[in-house]
Design an enzyme around this catalytic site. Structure first.
Site, PDB file in Angstrom:
ATOM      1  CB  CYS A 116     -79.265   9.309  84.944  1.00 19.73           C
ATOM      2  SG  CYS A 116     -78.150   8.015  84.985  1.00 19.73           S
ATOM      3  CG  HIS A 257     -81.860   7.984  87.796  1.00 16.09           C
ATOM      4  ND1 HIS A 257     -82.175   7.408  86.863  1.00 16.09           N
ATOM      5  CD2 HIS A 257     -80.672   8.049  88.222  1.00 16.09           C
ATOM      6  CE1 HIS A 257     -80.802   6.803  86.572  1.00 16.09           C
ATOM      7  NE2 HIS A 257     -80.261   7.146  87.313  1.00 16.09           N
ATOM      8  CG  ASN A 287     -78.891   3.730  86.674  1.00 19.85           C
ATOM      9  OD1 ASN A 287     -79.554   4.121  85.478  1.00 19.85           O
ATOM     10  ND2 ASN A 287     -77.880   4.537  87.022  1.00 19.85           N
TER      11      ASN A 287
END
Length: 332
Positions: A116, A257, A287
């Site tokens: 990520c 994020h 996500n």
């Protein structure tokens, strides 16, 4: 005395596949419900690729939009960096596929695996090529097809992830009024056991046994990831702000994020950020791993929160664990 050149983001393009996977869809697939998903992670829907669509396909669409925004041809790009944990295949690099599909003749490139944090890491690698004068136009991409490594019978992970891509063009800034200012990156390998995909690498090559044991899917200890993410994301952002003599209230746009609404809120509160400065789009995308930060940048632009000269703080935490924070002034 050598003078380094500051890099700036001169264009941004994003892409998500049209197919939606909603919480209502997931309720029919696993033992979960909309209320639980919204309360725990803050996601209402995610975009999922159709069969046969790869990470490079999403990356190319995002890249075309970035190039069009800047008025550049693919052949103007000198290097391509693709941040991803879902490459089209183990090799060649997805950057090779992107170069070919785009027609970026003469460009070289490579993939960067930072989970990520991959977009932030790729951004800084690209910035170094600009800083040394080695290149003048770098294509930095964060793209993942997370649906390819998700077990849709595992309610702990299947509600979280979506597919998407974002591409930024890096070029030299005219002066220090815009561009990338500073960054801090860290890895903590002790966190590798809490978020990982055990199968498919040299340790556990693909076999009948690894497939039967579902080792080619994401595994996560959500509680451990949550605690680490809040603590380390806050810590790195605070260090970055202090190092540059700034306070949370000075930030025009905080673009973290997009892993979990509660992680974002906890980090923002601890940093003393203004609520209107915090960019959140997790409800619509989930996500998307390396794509979340550029997708959130696009959301910030849509909401009128990114203008030339805006002071921006980027932050990420990913599998590994990887952690990153970047300070910049928006260039367009």
């Amino acid at each position: 005395m050598t003078t380094t050149i500051r890099a700036k983001i001169s264009a941004l393009g994003t892409y998500v596949p049209p197919r939606l996977l909603t919480n209502a869809d997931l309720e029919r697939m696993v033992d979960t419900n909309n209320e639980w998903i919204m309360a725990r992670v803050g996601i209402r829907e995610r975009h999922i690729v159709d069969k046969g669509v790869a990470t490079s396909d999403l990356a190319v669409e995002a890249s075309k939009r970035a190039l069009a925004q800047r008025g550049l041809a693919p052949s103007d790009i000198e290097a391509i960096i693709v941040g991803t944990v879902t490459p089209d295949m183990p090799f060649p690099a997805t950057a090779c596929m992107v170069q070919q599909k785009l027609g970026a003749k003469g460009a070289w490139g490579f993939d960067l695996s930072g989970a990520c944090s991959a977009f932030l890491y790729s951004l800084q690698v690209g910035a170094q090529f600009i800083a040394t004068g080695a290149h003048k136009r770098i294509l930095v991409i964060g793209a993942d097809v997370m649906s390819s490594i998700i077990d849709y019978t595992d309610r702990a992970t299947c509600v979280i992830f979506g597919d998407g891509a974002g591409a930024a063009i890096l070029e030299p800034a005219e002066d220090d009024s815009v561009g990338l200012i500073d960054y801090i990156h860290e890895v903590d390998g002790s966190g590798g056991e809490f978020l990982y995909m055990p199968g498919g690498g040299s340790l556990h090559p693909a076999s009948k046994d690894t497939i039967e044991r579902k080792m080619h899917y994401v595994r996560q200890d959500g509680q451990q990831v949550f605690k680490f993410a809040v603590r380390k994301q806050t810590e790195l952002c605070q260090k970055l702000l202090e190092r540059n003599r700034l306070k949370g209230s000075d930030i025009d746009a905080f673009i973290p994020h997009q892993a979990n609404q509660r992680i974002i809120s906890a980090t923002a509160d601890r940093l003393g950020l203004r609520p209107e400065a915090v960019i959140v789009n997790i409800e619509r995308y989930g996500n998307t791993t390396a794509a979340t930060v550029p997708l959130a940048m696009a959301t910030a632009i849509e909401e009128g929160k990114l203008k030339k000269g805006s002071l921006v703080l980027l932050a990420s935490v990913g599998a590994g664990f990887t952690v990153g924070a970047t300070l910049l002034r928006w260039a367009f």
